[in-house]
Structure formats: structure tokens, C-alpha cells
Design a protein around this motif. Structure first.
Motif, PDB file in Angstrom:
ATOM      1  N   ALA A 131       5.799 -14.811   4.367  1.00 37.62           N
ATOM      2  CA  ALA A 131       5.907 -15.073   5.820  1.00 37.62           C
ATOM      3  C   ALA A 131       7.546 -16.061   5.842  1.00 37.62           C
ATOM      4  O   ALA A 131       8.034 -16.267   6.670  1.00 37.62           O
ATOM      5  CB  ALA A 131       4.949 -16.261   6.260  1.00 37.62           C
ATOM      6  N   HIS A 132       7.551 -17.295   4.933  1.00 41.50           N
ATOM      7  CA  HIS A 132       8.199 -17.800   4.821  1.00 41.50           C
ATOM      8  C   HIS A 132       9.387 -17.504   3.443  1.00 41.50           C
ATOM      9  O   HIS A 132      10.511 -17.832   3.241  1.00 41.50           O
ATOM     10  CB  HIS A 132       8.277 -19.405   4.404  1.00 41.50           C
ATOM     11  N   GLU A 133       9.213 -15.707   3.054  1.00 37.09           N
ATOM     12  CA  GLU A 133       9.674 -15.535   1.940  1.00 37.09           C
ATOM     13  C   GLU A 133      11.349 -15.178   2.488  1.00 37.09           C
ATOM     14  O   GLU A 133      10.692 -14.417   3.066  1.00 37.09           O
ATOM     15  CB  GLU A 133       9.101 -14.336   1.487  1.00 37.09           C
ATOM     16  N   GLU A 134      12.192 -15.132   1.748  1.00 31.01           N
ATOM     17  CA  GLU A 134      13.888 -14.502   2.306  1.00 31.01           C
ATOM     18  C   GLU A 134      13.584 -12.554   2.106  1.00 31.01           C
ATOM     19  O   GLU A 134      13.673 -12.147   2.379  1.00 31.01           O
ATOM     20  CB  GLU A 134      14.295 -15.202   1.884  1.00 31.01           C
ATOM     21  N   VAL A 135      12.962 -12.387   0.894  1.00 35.72           N
ATOM     22  CA  VAL A 135      13.410 -11.644  -0.044  1.00 35.72           C
ATOM     23  C   VAL A 135      11.957 -10.440   0.081  1.00 35.72           C
ATOM     24  O   VAL A 135      11.927  -9.325   0.973  1.00 35.72           O
ATOM     25  CB  VAL A 135      12.789 -11.384  -1.396  1.00 35.72           C
ATOM     26  N   GLY A 136      10.978 -10.651   0.509  1.00 39.02           N
ATOM     27  CA  GLY A 136       9.459 -10.242   0.822  1.00 39.02           C
ATOM     28  C   GLY A 136       8.831  -9.700  -0.423  1.00 39.02           C
ATOM     29  O   GLY A 136       8.993 -10.548  -1.645  1.00 39.02           O
ATOM     30  N   GLY A 137       7.464  -9.332  -0.548  1.00 40.89           N
ATOM     31  CA  GLY A 137       7.262  -9.225  -1.298  1.00 40.89           C
ATOM     32  C   GLY A 137       6.264  -7.285  -1.426  1.00 40.89           C
ATOM     33  O   GLY A 137       6.469  -6.544  -0.360  1.00 40.89           O
ATOM     34  N   LEU A 138       4.821  -7.910  -2.004  1.00 49.09           N
ATOM     35  CA  LEU A 138       4.221  -6.381  -2.183  1.00 49.09           C
ATOM     36  C   LEU A 138       3.037  -6.616  -3.118  1.00 49.09           C
ATOM     37  O   LEU A 138       2.366  -7.877  -3.398  1.00 49.09           O
ATOM     38  CB  LEU A 138       4.549  -5.333  -3.268  1.00 49.09           C
ATOM     39  N   LEU A 139       1.743  -6.293  -2.093  1.00 51.29           N
ATOM     40  CA  LEU A 139       0.298  -6.197  -2.637  1.00 51.29           C
ATOM     41  C   LEU A 139       0.787  -5.566  -3.994  1.00 51.29           C
ATOM     42  O   LEU A 139       0.659  -4.626  -4.142  1.00 51.29           O
ATOM     43  CB  LEU A 139      -0.747  -5.285  -1.200  1.00 51.29           C
ATOM     44  N   ALA A 140      -0.525  -6.224  -4.817  1.00 51.40           N
ATOM     45  CA  ALA A 140      -0.973  -6.150  -6.090  1.00 51.40           C
ATOM     46  C   ALA A 140      -1.683  -6.389  -6.475  1.00 51.40           C
ATOM     47  O   ALA A 140      -2.273  -7.440  -6.124  1.00 51.40           O
ATOM     48  CB  ALA A 140       0.243  -6.758  -7.262  1.00 51.40           C
ATOM     49  N   VAL A 141      -2.516  -6.099  -8.383  1.00 50.77           N
ATOM     50  CA  VAL A 141      -3.474  -6.758  -8.912  1.00 50.77           C
ATOM     51  C   VAL A 141      -3.393  -6.969 -10.456  1.00 50.77           C
ATOM     52  O   VAL A 141      -2.841  -5.603 -10.372  1.00 50.77           O
ATOM     53  CB  VAL A 141      -4.959  -5.606  -8.657  1.00 50.77           C
ATOM     54  N   PRO A 142      -3.878  -7.618 -10.954  1.00 50.16           N
ATOM     55  CA  PRO A 142      -3.352  -8.050 -12.464  1.00 50.16           C
ATOM     56  C   PRO A 142      -4.249  -6.569 -13.138  1.00 50.16           C
ATOM     57  O   PRO A 142      -5.101  -6.482 -12.804  1.00 50.16           O
ATOM     58  CB  PRO A 142      -4.455  -9.591 -12.213  1.00 50.16           C
ATOM     59  N   PRO A 203      10.549  -9.946  -6.009  1.00 58.82           N
ATOM     60  CA  PRO A 203       9.933  -9.372  -5.054  1.00 58.82           C
ATOM     61  C   PRO A 203       8.360 -10.267  -5.306  1.00 58.82           C
ATOM     62  O   PRO A 203       8.344 -10.361  -6.092  1.00 58.82           O
ATOM     63  CB  PRO A 203       9.444  -7.620  -4.773  1.00 58.82           C
ATOM     64  N   ARG A 204       7.508 -11.240  -4.070  1.00 58.81           N
ATOM     65  CA  ARG A 204       7.059 -12.071  -4.790  1.00 58.81           C
ATOM     66  C   ARG A 204       5.450 -10.883  -5.123  1.00 58.81           C
ATOM     67  O   ARG A 204       5.091 -10.094  -3.708  1.00 58.81           O
ATOM     68  CB  ARG A 204       6.087 -12.810  -3.539  1.00 58.81           C
ATOM     69  N   LEU A 205       4.794 -11.272  -5.309  1.00 60.71           N
ATOM     70  CA  LEU A 205       3.540 -10.391  -6.215  1.00 60.71           C
ATOM     71  C   LEU A 205       1.869 -11.285  -5.517  1.00 60.71           C
ATOM     72  O   LEU A 205       2.089 -12.377  -5.367  1.00 60.71           O
ATOM     73  CB  LEU A 205       3.229  -9.924  -7.609  1.00 60.71           C
ATOM     74  N   VAL A 206       1.614 -10.099  -4.600  1.00 57.46           N
ATOM     75  CA  VAL A 206       0.553 -10.926  -3.061  1.00 57.46           C
ATOM     76  C   VAL A 206      -0.740 -10.462  -3.871  1.00 57.46           C
ATOM     77  O   VAL A 206      -0.833  -9.221  -3.601  1.00 57.46           O
ATOM     78  CB  VAL A 206       0.392 -10.666  -1.956  1.00 57.46           C
ATOM     79  N   GLN A 207      -1.727 -11.263  -4.787  1.00 59.56           N
ATOM     80  CA  GLN A 207      -2.672 -10.571  -5.116  1.00 59.56           C
ATOM     81  C   GLN A 207      -4.094  -9.992  -3.766  1.00 59.56           C
ATOM     82  O   GLN A 207      -4.266 -10.612  -2.780  1.00 59.56           O
ATOM     83  CB  GLN A 207      -3.822 -11.423  -5.806  1.00 59.56           C
ATOM     84  N   GLY A 208      -4.024  -8.784  -4.057  1.00 55.16           N
ATOM     85  CA  GLY A 208      -4.971  -7.560  -3.359  1.00 55.16           C
ATOM     86  C   GLY A 208      -5.650  -7.849  -3.871  1.00 55.16           C
ATOM     87  O   GLY A 208      -7.180  -8.770  -5.135  1.00 55.16           O
ATOM     88  N   ASP A 209      -6.564  -6.298  -4.140  1.00 57.89           N
ATOM     89  CA  ASP A 209      -7.709  -5.893  -5.093  1.00 57.89           C
ATOM     90  C   ASP A 209      -8.653  -4.566  -4.875  1.00 57.89           C
ATOM     91  O   ASP A 209      -6.907  -3.587  -4.466  1.00 57.89           O
ATOM     92  CB  ASP A 209      -9.205  -6.652  -3.674  1.00 57.89           C
ATOM     93  N   ALA A 210      -8.925  -4.742  -5.620  1.00 60.37           N
ATOM     94  CA  ALA A 210      -9.019  -2.803  -6.736  1.00 60.37           C
ATOM     95  C   ALA A 210      -9.249  -1.977  -4.642  1.00 60.37           C
ATOM     96  O   ALA A 210      -9.852  -0.737  -5.639  1.00 60.37           O
ATOM     97  CB  ALA A 210     -10.820  -3.271  -7.454  1.00 60.37           C
ATOM     98  N   THR A 211      -9.845  -2.469  -4.141  1.00 62.45           N
ATOM     99  CA  THR A 211     -10.612  -1.681  -3.235  1.00 62.45           C
ATOM    100  C   THR A 211      -9.624  -0.772  -2.253  1.00 62.45           C
ATOM    101  O   THR A 211      -9.927  -0.036  -1.730  1.00 62.45           O
ATOM    102  CB  THR A 211     -11.561  -1.836  -1.810  1.00 62.45           C
ATOM    103  N   ASN A 212      -8.231  -1.548  -2.419  1.00 60.56           N
ATOM    104  CA  ASN A 212      -6.995  -0.284  -2.004  1.00 60.56           C
ATOM    105  C   ASN A 212      -6.765   0.605  -2.867  1.00 60.56           C
ATOM    106  O   ASN A 212      -5.885   0.269  -2.860  1.00 60.56           O
ATOM    107  CB  ASN A 212      -6.145  -1.485  -1.231  1.00 60.56           C
ATOM    108  N   LEU A 213      -7.251   1.518  -3.042  1.00 60.02           N
ATOM    109  CA  LEU A 213      -6.986   2.759  -4.105  1.00 60.02           C
ATOM    110  C   LEU A 213      -6.359   3.093  -3.467  1.00 60.02           C
ATOM    111  O   LEU A 213      -6.175   4.193  -1.975  1.00 60.02           O
ATOM    112  CB  LEU A 213      -8.210   2.744  -4.710  1.00 60.02           C
ATOM    113  N   LYS A 214      -5.738   3.994  -3.964  1.00 54.17           N
ATOM    114  CA  LYS A 214      -4.809   5.391  -4.568  1.00 54.17           C
ATOM    115  C   LYS A 214      -5.708   6.873  -4.367  1.00 54.17           C
ATOM    116  O   LYS A 214      -5.898   6.666  -5.378  1.00 54.17           O
ATOM    117  CB  LYS A 214      -3.571   5.443  -4.726  1.00 54.17           C
ATOM    118  N   VAL A 215      -5.425   7.334  -2.770  1.00 53.31           N
ATOM    119  CA  VAL A 215      -6.153   8.529  -3.770  1.00 53.31           C
ATOM    120  C   VAL A 215      -5.281   9.771  -4.477  1.00 53.31           C
ATOM    121  O   VAL A 215      -4.236  10.189  -3.619  1.00 53.31           O
ATOM    122  CB  VAL A 215      -7.096   9.598  -2.154  1.00 53.31           C
TER     123      VAL A 215
END
Length: 236
Positions: A131-142, A203-215
Motif C-alpha cells: 500500500a505504501h510502496e511507490e513501485v509495487g511488488g509481487l507474491l513469491a515464495v523462497p 519490486p518488493r517480494l511479498v511472501q505467499g505460499d505453495a498453494t498458489n500453484l501454476k497449472v
């Protein structure tokens, strides 16, 4: 840019064919729990209170969309028949098409049509943390697995340190003007974050989880079905 004035638009590029699935119809329309695969993520995006509009970018000759009933998703949903040959082309086409509706400082969340297990808390967390980032980011998992670099014959050349490596997911959320300018100049990218990076931004990394898988492959459909059936009530 004033965050309190910014709206949120979702763009879902869905002009691809999903050739690696080996199916007779585009991957986004394959059945998953009685609905087209893309329906599940669209339902979450349309129901998200943070999202003002959801644009699905389809191929100009898409004939499958009209064969399904999307009315249950409500008035936020809007198909755009301006898809291109690549994901970047489709997203850029969508951004150009909504230019009259989106302000430069509005947020755009781009989500893969092939990620049907998007959950409400994924959207909520992404929007809140950026919300307070100027650039933005993405969901990601380590990255959890050991990574190997191979030669042309699939022999191991090296083990790649996984420290600080993340696996990109979607949605990826950026300011309208930044994303459009980035994609205008970096069209050979596989995700929006890469275009933003090519513009010299971080971009900033926002930690998601493995359930958000790509088919991607047939087995992934079964995994997605299991996830959708077994995580009711989960919010972590």
C-alpha cells in the motif's frame, strides 16, 4: 502519488493456448471442479473488496469464452478481446485498452490465468503490504529445493546456492503508469516484475505460499483440485 486515491484493477492475460497440457482446448478453459479453470481465480478477484474491476485479456479470435456463464462473478468482470502473442503483449494490450479508465497512480494486479488456487488472503496480503510502496511488488515464495544447473545433455554443471532466491508468483502489483512504460520498452519478459526491473526499479517480494500453484502439466490439475477442496476455512 497519493495512495488513498488509488484504485485497484486486476488484469488476467488469458490469450494463450497452454500447449504443454496437451489438451484440445486452451488451458484456461479446462474443467476444474465443474468450472473452467480460470473461473476460480476470477471469482476471488471479483469478490475482493480491494479490487474495482477485473479485466480478462482474451485472444481476438477466442470462441470459448462465450460458451460459459460468467454472470455469477458480478459486474466487476470485463472481457477484453485484445490479447497478443505473448503474455507481455496481452498485458500491454489490456493496459492500453483501459487507459481511459485507469489513472496513472492506480494499481494494476496482473494474475496468471493458470493459477486457479488464488485465495482471498493472497490478494489481501499483497494489497496491504504494498500500500505504501511507490513501485509495487509481487507474491513469491523462497526457494526450498536444491537447484542444479545442467548442460545440453542434462548433466549437472553446478549446484546453485538457493540463498536469497525466490520463486515468483502472481498477482504482481504495480502502478499503472510504471507498468505500462516498462512493458512498452521490455516486451521480451516472462513476467511484469522483470519489465519493472529492466526499467531500473526494484519490486518488493511479498511472501505467499505453495498453494498458489501454476497449472502447467496435467498432474497440476489434480493438485489444484485437491488444494481447492481441502483448504476451506484456511487463512494462512
Amino acid at each position: 502519488m497519493q495512495n488513498f486515491q488509488a484504485r485497484h484493477f486486476a488484469i488476467v492475460p488469458a490469450a494463450g493456448t497452454g500447449s504443454r497440457m496437451g489438451a484440445t482446448r486452451p488451458k484456461q478453459y479446462l474443467p476444474l471442479l465443474g468450472k473452467p479453470l480460470i473461473h476460480h481465480a476470477l471469482a476471488v478477484l471479483c469478490a475482493a473488496p480491494e479490487i474495482d474491476r477485473v479485466f480478462v485479456v482474451l485472444s481476438v479470435d477466442d470462441i470459448e469464452w462465450s460458451r460459459h456463464d460468467w454472470s455469477a462473478l458480478g459486474p466487476k468482470l470485463c472481457p477484453l478481446f485484445c490479447g497478443g502473442a505473448t503474455r507481455a503483449d496481452s498485458v500491454l494490450g489490456g493496459l492500453r485498452t483501459i487507459a481511459g479508465e485507469a489513472a496513472q497512480s492506480d494499481w494494476v494486479l496482473v494474475h496468471d490465468a493458470a493459477r486457479p488456487c488464488l485465495a482471498p488472503w493472497h490478494v489481501d496480503k499483497l494489497v496491504r503490504e504494498l500500500a505504501h510502496e511507490e513501485v509495487g511488488g509481487l507474491l513469491a515464495v523462497p526457494v526450498a529445493d536444491t537447484l542444479k544447473r545442467a548442460d545440453a545433455h542434462r548433466h549437472v554443471l553446478a549446484t546453485v546456492p538457493r540463498d536469497s532466491l525466490w520463486q515468483a508468483q502472481t498477482p504482481q502489483m504495480f502502478r499503472y503508469v510504471m507498468l505500462r512504460r516498462a512493458l512498452e520498452h521490455a516486451k521480451d519478459v516472462t513476467d511484469e516484475a522483470s519489465a519493472i526491473e529492466a526499467a531500473g526499479l526494484r519490486p518488493r517480494l511479498v511472501q505467499g505460499d505453495a498453494t498458489n500453484l501454476k497449472v502447467t502439466y496435467p498432474l497440476d490439475l489434480h493438485l489444484a483440485e485437491w488444494i481447492l477442496q481441502n483448504r476451506q476455512g484456511s487463512n494462512t
